[in-house]
Design an enzyme around this catalytic site. Structure first.
Site, PDB file in Angstrom:
ATOM      1  N   HIS A 167       0.643  -1.645   0.112  1.00  0.00           N
ATOM      2  CA  HIS A 167      -0.227   0.275  -0.083  1.00  0.00           C
ATOM      3  C   HIS A 167       0.957   0.866   0.095  1.00  0.00           C
ATOM      4  O   HIS A 167       0.772   1.874   0.767  1.00  0.00           O
ATOM      5  CB  HIS A 167      -0.927   0.201   1.138  1.00  0.00           C
ATOM      6  CG  HIS A 167      -2.344   1.353   1.555  1.00  0.00           C
ATOM      7  ND1 HIS A 167      -1.931   2.350   1.548  1.00  0.00           N
ATOM      8  CD2 HIS A 167      -3.281   0.520   1.837  1.00  0.00           C
ATOM      9  CE1 HIS A 167      -2.508   3.402   1.906  1.00  0.00           C
ATOM     10  NE2 HIS A 167      -4.183   2.042   1.704  1.00  0.00           N
ATOM     11  N   GLU A 271      -0.988   1.618  -4.994  1.00  0.00           N
ATOM     12  CA  GLU A 271      -1.029   0.534  -4.587  1.00  0.00           C
ATOM     13  C   GLU A 271      -0.880  -0.566  -5.230  1.00  0.00           C
ATOM     14  O   GLU A 271      -1.648  -0.927  -5.864  1.00  0.00           O
ATOM     15  CB  GLU A 271      -1.992  -0.320  -3.538  1.00  0.00           C
ATOM     16  CG  GLU A 271      -2.281   1.158  -2.646  1.00  0.00           C
ATOM     17  CD  GLU A 271      -3.667   1.050  -1.299  1.00  0.00           C
ATOM     18  OE1 GLU A 271      -4.012   0.166  -1.557  1.00  0.00           O
ATOM     19  OE2 GLU A 271      -4.076   2.553  -1.083  1.00  0.00           O
TER      20      GLU A 271
HETATM   21  C1  BG6 Z   1      -6.985   1.984   0.569  1.00  0.00           C
HETATM   22  C2  BG6 Z   1      -8.585   1.066   0.541  1.00  0.00           C
HETATM   23  O1  BG6 Z   1      -6.048   1.078  -0.207  1.00  0.00           O
HETATM   24  O2  BG6 Z   1      -6.465   2.108   1.317  1.00  0.00           O
HETATM   25  C3  BG6 Z   1      -9.018   2.514   1.697  1.00  0.00           C
HETATM   26  O3  BG6 Z   1      -8.855   1.459  -0.839  1.00  0.00           O
HETATM   27  C4  BG6 Z   1      -8.537   2.864   2.202  1.00  0.00           C
HETATM   28  O4  BG6 Z   1     -10.382   2.035   1.230  1.00  0.00           O
HETATM   29  C5  BG6 Z   1      -7.671   3.124   2.662  1.00  0.00           C
HETATM   30  O5  BG6 Z   1     -10.027   4.236   3.009  1.00  0.00           O
HETATM   31  C6  BG6 Z   1      -7.125   3.195   3.743  1.00  0.00           C
HETATM   32  O6  BG6 Z   1      -6.905   2.209   4.730  1.00  0.00           O
HETATM   33  P1  BG6 Z   1      -7.011   2.339   6.555  1.00  0.00           P
HETATM   34  O7  BG6 Z   1      -7.301   1.949   6.675  1.00  0.00           O
HETATM   35  O8  BG6 Z   1      -5.067   2.585   6.510  1.00  0.00           O
HETATM   36  O9  BG6 Z   1      -7.155   3.912   6.544  1.00  0.00           O
END
Ligand code: BG6
Length: 300
Positions: A167, A271
């Site tokens: 990510h 990502e």
């Molecule tokens: C992304 C998702 O990968 O991560 C989003 O597609 C999400 O929907 C984002 O809001 C952040 O996620 P988190 O759990 O780290 O707040």
């Protein structure tokens, strides 16, 4: 196997260097330097939180408001999302790998100046609902940053189905000025519009509102052109069939307690992984490797 303690460094004179420190929240941190770059990796989540070429701004965005605490994800860098992506009923978002302290198995400064670090996800109660598996993460720091997430199904008879995603949060000069290429013609699930499936028609994606999209069935490279920071970021991948693009924009930023209200202006997530209909099914004894190479080029 090599292990280390805070304060310990690799041999003086080696081209690449690894230093063990207490990072923020007293979480163990590996600080890496090579002839071309510096990087930081927290054992917590096996999370790379920093990579910078000597003559460039940092590659990775890290929120000023991030938590650095047991059981909490770090906001920024490259969270390792595994064994599921997004929400799963009754369970934390994006899997448990990003909130576990990974074991350091090995670090290897190579003769060419690069440094590789291998980490392993430890056994944990949350893994009990899955067939037995190992998850290794190999991070190689040089002029570029290469990440390999290696999953092996250790079961003798059960298939292991999972999602994974590296990510990456990238630092950009102004999110409204960047353009993303490499996505044209792909189908995507638009999470901002209740997962409706759409087709990307644009050569270059520009960001002017909340974006949360899962591009499916794509193994291609994505490039981020950033005229403000004067660079092009290249996201190359192997063993990945999905690309997710995320920017929370104004309203969502205000709701995220570990993210500054204006920080959406300086970041974009691109990502690489295997999510939704691209999830991975591994036969007993089989291994899958997700490889992502992040590199940059200065604009002339
Ligand atoms: C992304 C998702 O990968 O991560 C989003 O597609 C999400 O929907 C984002 O809001 C952040 O996620 P988190 O759990 O780290 O707040």
């Amino acid at each position: 196997m090599t292990t280390g303690k805070p304060g310990q460094t690799t041999k003086p004179g080696a081209l690449g260097r690894v230093t063990f420190l207490d990072g923020r929240g007293e979480l163990p941190l590996l600080e890496i330097s090579t002839p071309w770059s510096t990087a930081e990796i927290y054992l917590h989540g096996a999370q790379v939180t920093h990579f910078k070429k000597h003559d460039e701004p940092p590659l990775l965005f890290l929120s000023q408001c991030s938590r650095f605490a047991d059981g909490q994800p770090i906001r920024g860098g490259i969270p390792v999302v595994f064994p599921w992506f997004g929400q799963r009923e009754g369970l934390g978002q994006h899997g448990f790998a990003r909130v576990k302290a990974w074991d350091l198995k090995e670090f290897a400064p190579a003769p060419d100046g690069s440094v590789s670090v291998r980490l392993r996800l430890p056994a944990c109660p949350e893994a009990a609902g899955f067939p037995p598996f190992t998850a290794d993460y190999l991070v190689t720091v040089s002029q570029s940053l290469t990440l390999q997430l290696i999953i092996t199904n250790q079961s003798k008879d059960a298939e292991f189905t999972f999602e994974n995603c590296l990510h990456s949060y990238f630092e950009v000069g102004d999110v409204t000025a960047i353009s993303l290429s490499g996505l044209k013609g792909l189908n995507y699930l638009d999470k901002v519009a209740h997962f409706v499936e759409e087709t990307e028609t644009r050569d270059a994606l520009r960001i002017a509102s909340e974006v949360d999209r899962i591009y499916l069935n794509t193994t291609g490279t994505v490039e981020i052109l950033d005229p403000r920071l004067g660079r092009r970021i290249r996201v190359e991948k192997q063993g990945s069939a999905s690309t997710v693009v995320w920017n929370p924009w104004i309203a969502k930023s205000r709701h995220l307690t570990d993210f500054g209200d204006e920080e959406y202006e300086r970041m974009i997530c691109v990502e690489s992984g295997n999510v939704a209909s691209n999830s991975v099914s591994l036969a007993p004894g089989a291994t899958s490797t997700l490889t992502v190479k992040l590199s940059t080029e200065t604009l002339k």
